[in-house]
Enzyme design. Structure first.
Site, PDB file in Angstrom:
ATOM      1  N   GLY A 273       0.314 -20.079  29.536  1.00 52.53           N
ATOM      2  CA  GLY A 273       0.948 -18.888  30.515  1.00 52.53           C
ATOM      3  C   GLY A 273       0.249 -17.690  30.082  1.00 52.53           C
ATOM      4  O   GLY A 273       0.479 -16.374  30.628  1.00 52.53           O
TER       5      GLY A 273
ATOM      6  N   GLU B   4      -9.461 -17.105  41.287  1.00 58.39           N
ATOM      7  CA  GLU B   4      -9.287 -18.308  42.349  1.00 58.39           C
ATOM      8  C   GLU B   4      -8.009 -17.486  43.068  1.00 58.39           C
ATOM      9  O   GLU B   4      -7.370 -16.668  42.847  1.00 58.39           O
ATOM     10  CB  GLU B   4      -8.796 -19.587  41.658  1.00 58.39           C
ATOM     11  CG  GLU B   4      -7.614 -19.515  40.821  1.00 58.39           C
ATOM     12  CD  GLU B   4      -7.367 -20.808  40.068  1.00 58.39           C
ATOM     13  OE1 GLU B   4      -8.180 -21.431  39.766  1.00 58.39           O
ATOM     14  OE2 GLU B   4      -6.207 -20.987  39.985  1.00 58.39           O
TER      15      GLU B   4
ATOM     16  N   HIS C 130       4.316 -27.258  41.341  1.00 57.54           N
ATOM     17  CA  HIS C 130       3.708 -27.575  39.745  1.00 57.54           C
ATOM     18  C   HIS C 130       3.784 -28.996  39.675  1.00 57.54           C
ATOM     19  O   HIS C 130       4.889 -29.319  39.421  1.00 57.54           O
ATOM     20  CB  HIS C 130       4.168 -26.846  38.795  1.00 57.54           C
ATOM     21  CG  HIS C 130       3.223 -27.034  37.825  1.00 57.54           C
ATOM     22  ND1 HIS C 130       2.478 -26.116  36.925  1.00 57.54           N
ATOM     23  CD2 HIS C 130       2.992 -28.175  36.915  1.00 57.54           C
ATOM     24  CE1 HIS C 130       1.635 -26.527  35.921  1.00 57.54           C
ATOM     25  NE2 HIS C 130       2.073 -27.615  35.867  1.00 57.54           N
TER      26      HIS C 130
ATOM     27  N   GLU D 172      -5.540 -27.976  35.245  1.00 57.76           N
ATOM     28  CA  GLU D 172      -6.020 -28.314  34.062  1.00 57.76           C
ATOM     29  C   GLU D 172      -5.896 -29.767  33.523  1.00 57.76           C
ATOM     30  O   GLU D 172      -4.780 -30.383  34.167  1.00 57.76           O
ATOM     31  CB  GLU D 172      -5.373 -27.271  33.132  1.00 57.76           C
ATOM     32  CG  GLU D 172      -4.231 -27.073  32.645  1.00 57.76           C
ATOM     33  CD  GLU D 172      -3.476 -26.354  31.650  1.00 57.76           C
ATOM     34  OE1 GLU D 172      -4.495 -25.965  30.922  1.00 57.76           O
ATOM     35  OE2 GLU D 172      -2.411 -26.093  31.780  1.00 57.76           O
TER      36      GLU D 172
ATOM     37  N   ARG E 146      -2.643 -33.799  25.161  1.00 56.60           N
ATOM     38  CA  ARG E 146      -1.815 -33.840  24.112  1.00 56.60           C
ATOM     39  C   ARG E 146      -0.817 -34.636  24.750  1.00 56.60           C
ATOM     40  O   ARG E 146      -0.546 -34.648  25.980  1.00 56.60           O
ATOM     41  CB  ARG E 146      -1.577 -32.753  23.395  1.00 56.60           C
ATOM     42  CG  ARG E 146      -1.127 -31.798  24.462  1.00 56.60           C
ATOM     43  CD  ARG E 146      -0.696 -30.552  23.837  1.00 56.60           C
ATOM     44  NE  ARG E 146      -0.583 -29.284  24.826  1.00 56.60           N
ATOM     45  CZ  ARG E 146       0.123 -29.156  25.750  1.00 56.60           C
ATOM     46  NH1 ARG E 146       1.260 -30.187  26.120  1.00 56.60           N
ATOM     47  NH2 ARG E 146       0.129 -28.060  26.745  1.00 56.60           N
TER      48      ARG E 146
END
Length: 526
Positions: free
Chosen positions: A165, A200, A208, A288, A292
């Site tokens: 963030g 962008e 999301h 992205e 992990r």
């Protein structure tokens, strides 16, 4: 399988990894700071090693101390959890040089994907859809203005090395861009040691949505469906669910297919998450890839019956993937709420203290991942995630009711201690969320009718938890994301001195058809 694994993390994720290891007969070593000497993971580990004082930079981000602890205890592998060093390519390379298996993707893959500009270029080459904007970084404000004019305002200026963030500025008019460009570059230099940025199109009202993938070192990969993580405060996730609701089956299929294709195209191995923004027309835009385990992984486990941490261990050991795509079945709906020790009435300020009462909820199909207990001192040194409450039900309405019931049962109290439970229940009862018509703008709408969108996103506002470092996602920390430049084939090794730009933050980062949203209704049998 490994005989002994060192867990380089703290809080609930350290406990989660420890339990997975114990079920597999793998011995564990937990490293800890002085502040966590009496924590539950330390109590339950087979061995515990103090690696430094409370400050993250001198303990959980101290690569040299962690590697030395592994060598002294005879650990063969290091599980980084999420946050801290979990996406630090240099740390993964240091582990390899010292004969340790890093449980995650290869260092060169992490280095490439940690650089957002490089990741965008790689994913564009693999056929993933990008938001309109620049693929490469923009070294001058004139180039940024050219791109912004081409794609149209509002735009968002993003740090190439950003994460958790941080390093993002929304710009609504051309007049605001020069100042926002300069501010974002300056903030990125301070936070990441890297001032490169790109521009962008800003999607103000989007969903999301992310896809969980598992890949091995033999070229095999599967996806495990989607998650919706649209309930966010300052780009940090608060509520997550699987599968993503109210999207057409064809959209879910496409997201899963392209996500797995993108991961396999760069040689990804282990558990990863491919994140997208989905607009109102259900057009997807790549964000992205997180290298992990995610804070929100329990909801995927609950609808698939797959233990993601155990799969990580098998892949890291070199075992071919034990799942085929046909083995993956989605069943029902799972929703997770993060319980942070923060005060929503004071702009979510951290509210740590000693827990005098701590009674997590129970009941059917209710899972609580937590390191808390009566007498536990919630430390001010780390992020504020105390627990994750996840529930499963056959359908979404029943899951929402079950989660609200569970949160109502959660009893947490102590001097000065406040939690986000009341605000989470407010989200669950919001009509737009209830109808699955919410977007990433939901929380700001609930908090402030007219938020100032021209602010650089603060560094520690929230995927990723448990007092660790991550982004996707973490509550109140700041992601430690190994954002070394990925322009070279391999990242340059830093010394084993902790990176001052990295701080604790949990966090919140498939060609095969996905299971439909409704999905088969039987669990996969192992």
């Amino acid at each position: 399988m490994f005989d002994k694994v060192l867990i380089a993390n703290r809080g609930e994720i350290a406990l989660r990894v420890l339990r997975a290891c114990r079920e597999m007969g793998v011995r564990t070593v937990v490293v800890h700071s002085s502040a966590d000497a009496d924590s539950l993971p330390v109590r339950l580990a087979d061995e515990a090693v103090r690696i430094g004082p409370a400050a993250s930079r001198r303990s959980y981000l101290n690569a040299a101390a962690i590697v030395e602890a592994a060598r002294q205890t005879g650990a063969q592998a290091v599980h980084p959890g999420y946050g801290f060093l979990s996406e630090d390519a240099d740390f993964a390379e240091i582990c390899a040089e010292n004969g340790l298996v890093f449980i995650g993707p290869p260092p060169q893959v992490m280095a490439a994907l940690a650089d957002k500009s490089t990741a965008r270029a790689l994913m564009s080459g693999a056929g993933l859809p990008l938001p309109p904007g620049s693929v490469r970084t923009l070294p001058t404000v004139a180039e940024a203005q050219e791109v912004a004019t081409e794609v149209g305002y509002p735009v968002i200026v993003k740090a190439a090395a950003g994460g958790g963030g941080r390093g993002m500025t929304v710009v609504r008019t051309a007049a605001e861009l020069p100042r926002a460009y300069a501010r974002t570059r300056a903030a990125a230099q301070v936070a990441f040691g890297d001032d490169r940025v790109y521009v962008e199109r800003y999607l103000a009202d989007a969903r999301h949505v992310e896809v969980q993938v598992l890949c091995d070192a033999h070229g095999n990969g599967v996806h495990l469906g989607t998650r919706d993580c649209s309930v966010q405060r300052r780009h940090q996730k608060l509520v997550e669910e699987a599968p993503a609701p109210a999207l057409r089956p064809a959209t879910l299929d496409t997201l899963a297919e392209v996500a797995l294709r993108g991961a396999l195209s760069v040689g990804f191995t282990g558990a990863g998450t491919v994140e997208f923004l989905v607009d109102e027309a259900e057009r997807a835009h790549f964000l992205e890839i997180n290298c992990r385990i995610q804070v929100e992984h329990p909801v995927t486990e609950m609808i698939t019956g797959v233990d993601l941490v155990q799969e990580q261990l098998h892949v890291a050991f070199g075992t071919p993937l034990r799942l085929r795509q046909s083995d993956v079945r989605l069943h029902g709906v799972a929703i997770e709420c993060r319980v942070n020790v923060e005060d929503p009435d004071r702009d979510f300020a951290p509210a740590p203290g000693r827990l005098e009462r701590f009674r997590p909820p129970g009941g059917p199909f209710t899972r609580v991942d937590t390191h808390g207990h009566v007498g536990y001192l919630v430390s001010p040194h780390y992020d504020s995630l105390l627990a994750k409450v996840a529930v499963w039900a056959p359908d979404r309405d029943a899951a929402l009711d079950r989660l609200d019931r569970a949160l109502a049962e959660f009893d947490v109290a102590g001097p000065g201690v406040r939690t986000t439970i009341p605000f989470a229940r407010r989200v669950l009862r919001d009509p737009a969320f209830r109808a699955a018509r919410h977007t990433t703008a939901l929380v700001e709408r609930l908090l402030t009718p007219a938020a100032d969108a021209d602010d650089v996103v603060p560094a520690g506002s929230a995927d990723d938890a448990g007092g660790v470092g991550s982004a996707d996602s973490a509550p109140a920390g700041a992601r430690a994301d190994g954002a070394a430049h990925a322009d070279a084939a391999l990242p340059r090794l830093r010394s084993a001195v902790p990176d001052p730009r990295a701080e604790a933050d949990p966090a919140g980062r498939t060609p095969v058809p996905a299971a439909p949203a409704a999905g088969p209704t039987t669990w996969r049998n192992r």
